[in-house]
Design an enzyme around this catalytic site. Sequence first.
Site, PDB file in Angstrom:
ATOM      1  N   ILE A  86       0.759  -1.076  -0.225  1.00 55.20           N
ATOM      2  CA  ILE A  86       0.113  -0.047  -0.172  1.00 55.20           C
ATOM      3  C   ILE A  86       1.185   1.493  -0.142  1.00 55.20           C
ATOM      4  O   ILE A  86       2.069   1.201   0.552  1.00 55.20           O
ATOM      5  CB  ILE A  86      -0.779   0.119   1.085  1.00 55.20           C
ATOM      6  N   SER A  87       0.848   2.191  -1.024  1.00 56.35           N
ATOM      7  CA  SER A  87       1.862   3.018  -1.034  1.00 56.35           C
ATOM      8  C   SER A  87       1.414   3.803   0.103  1.00 56.35           C
ATOM      9  O   SER A  87       0.781   4.151   1.072  1.00 56.35           O
ATOM     10  CB  SER A  87       1.198   4.259  -2.180  1.00 56.35           C
ATOM     11  N   HIS A  92      -0.399   9.118  -2.441  1.00 55.98           N
ATOM     12  CA  HIS A  92      -1.951   9.253  -2.083  1.00 55.98           C
ATOM     13  C   HIS A  92      -2.098  11.118  -2.451  1.00 55.98           C
ATOM     14  O   HIS A  92      -3.632  11.162  -2.846  1.00 55.98           O
ATOM     15  CB  HIS A  92      -2.633   8.649  -1.050  1.00 55.98           C
ATOM     16  N   HIS A 141      -5.422  -6.602 -11.457  1.00 59.00           N
ATOM     17  CA  HIS A 141      -4.865  -8.213 -12.137  1.00 59.00           C
ATOM     18  C   HIS A 141      -5.048  -9.119 -11.425  1.00 59.00           C
ATOM     19  O   HIS A 141      -4.299 -10.125 -11.404  1.00 59.00           O
ATOM     20  CB  HIS A 141      -4.215  -7.434 -12.894  1.00 59.00           C
ATOM     21  N   ASP A 172      -6.720  -6.659 -16.686  1.00 60.29           N
ATOM     22  CA  ASP A 172      -5.448  -6.408 -16.932  1.00 60.29           C
ATOM     23  C   ASP A 172      -5.389  -4.387 -17.570  1.00 60.29           C
ATOM     24  O   ASP A 172      -5.713  -4.579 -17.994  1.00 60.29           O
ATOM     25  CB  ASP A 172      -4.535  -6.920 -18.308  1.00 60.29           C
ATOM     26  N   GLY A 173      -4.637  -4.283 -16.240  1.00 60.67           N
ATOM     27  CA  GLY A 173      -5.280  -2.346 -16.948  1.00 60.67           C
ATOM     28  C   GLY A 173      -4.042  -1.321 -17.571  1.00 60.67           C
ATOM     29  O   GLY A 173      -4.510  -0.847 -17.960  1.00 60.67           O
TER      30      GLY A 173
HETATM   31  N1  SAH Z   1      -2.970   2.768  -5.060  1.00 59.42           N
HETATM   32  C1  SAH Z   1      -2.371   1.195  -4.802  1.00 59.42           C
HETATM   33  C2  SAH Z   1      -0.977   0.995  -4.958  1.00 59.42           C
HETATM   34  C3  SAH Z   1      -1.369  -0.487  -5.143  1.00 59.42           C
HETATM   35  S1  SAH Z   1       0.346  -1.420  -5.671  1.00 59.42           S
HETATM   36  C4  SAH Z   1      -2.326   1.266  -3.103  1.00 59.42           C
HETATM   37  O1  SAH Z   1      -2.485   2.081  -2.154  1.00 59.42           O
HETATM   38  O2  SAH Z   1      -2.954   0.766  -2.561  1.00 59.42           O
HETATM   39  C5  SAH Z   1       0.574  -0.945  -7.561  1.00 59.42           C
HETATM   40  C6  SAH Z   1      -0.770  -2.507  -7.311  1.00 59.42           C
HETATM   41  O3  SAH Z   1      -0.674  -2.592  -8.893  1.00 59.42           O
HETATM   42  C7  SAH Z   1      -0.935  -3.327  -7.441  1.00 59.42           C
HETATM   43  O4  SAH Z   1      -1.832  -4.111  -6.469  1.00 59.42           O
HETATM   44  C8  SAH Z   1      -0.271  -4.567  -8.380  1.00 59.42           C
HETATM   45  O5  SAH Z   1      -1.233  -6.440  -8.306  1.00 59.42           O
HETATM   46  C9  SAH Z   1      -1.190  -4.061  -9.445  1.00 59.42           C
HETATM   47  N2  SAH Z   1      -0.694  -4.032 -11.306  1.00 59.42           N
HETATM   48  C10 SAH Z   1       0.125  -4.322 -11.317  1.00 59.42           C
HETATM   49  N3  SAH Z   1       0.370  -4.831 -12.644  1.00 59.42           N
HETATM   50  C11 SAH Z   1      -1.063  -4.420 -13.292  1.00 59.42           C
HETATM   51  C12 SAH Z   1      -2.115  -4.403 -14.246  1.00 59.42           C
HETATM   52  N4  SAH Z   1      -1.624  -4.131 -14.977  1.00 59.42           N
HETATM   53  N5  SAH Z   1      -3.279  -4.343 -14.102  1.00 59.42           N
HETATM   54  C13 SAH Z   1      -4.186  -4.517 -12.819  1.00 59.42           C
HETATM   55  N6  SAH Z   1      -3.295  -4.766 -12.246  1.00 59.42           N
HETATM   56  C14 SAH Z   1      -1.980  -4.264 -11.827  1.00 59.42           C
END
Ligand code: SAH
Length: 194
Positions: A86-87, A92, A141, A172-173
Amino acid sequence: MIGQQPSQQQPQDMRKMYKLKLVNELKKTGFIKSPRVAEVMFQVDRGEFWGSGQYDFNGNPQAGKDFINKDAYEDNPRPINFNVVISAPKLHSFVLDLLEDVLTPGARVLDVGSGTGILCACFYEMAKKEDGSANIVGIEHIEHLAQVSFQNLSKSYSKQLQDQSIKLVVGDGRLGFPEGAPFDAIHVGAGTPQ
Ligand code: SAH
């Protein structure tokens, strides 16, 4: 009354105190510039997205919704699972400050790599309409992580999950989320090696 024990601080008071301290710190260090962002960072309880129900205030492992881990309110990234963190709150608040102008009521927002779901809650607070509805989509994902984020958000945002003001999608984002497009803001929290 003589001999009376001082009243115990309630968990919600402790949370409030930790949150205030965190927000004040972020204001001092310049990561929060806007009063609106300060409000949202106070409102969204990071303890609901990390460390909830693990430790009591003395650091002893506990279970139950009233126990929180005070580390959740420190300005550090924290591991969750699956090699993911978690960042840090500074990140944030930086994102919210940066996007403030587009996070107007009703704005359509896509959070790529929604992880714990915490930014979906923040985006909701920034972009909700007067009637409480909003258009926030988080795409993650790792399916299990998306389920965890659903549980995290259910603590304070179950109605918004139900009426899809906040929608969580497993996928997949990198492909975006065409069903919800166009978006006013797309935040990418997912790291990439390229
Ligand atoms: N804002 C979130 C950040 C989590 S870290 C927080 O503070 O909780 C980044 C996240 O991106 C991870 O959960 C990881 O699983 C996700 N991620 C990485 N590549 C991805 C992709 N191609 N599609 C969707 N999610 C992805």
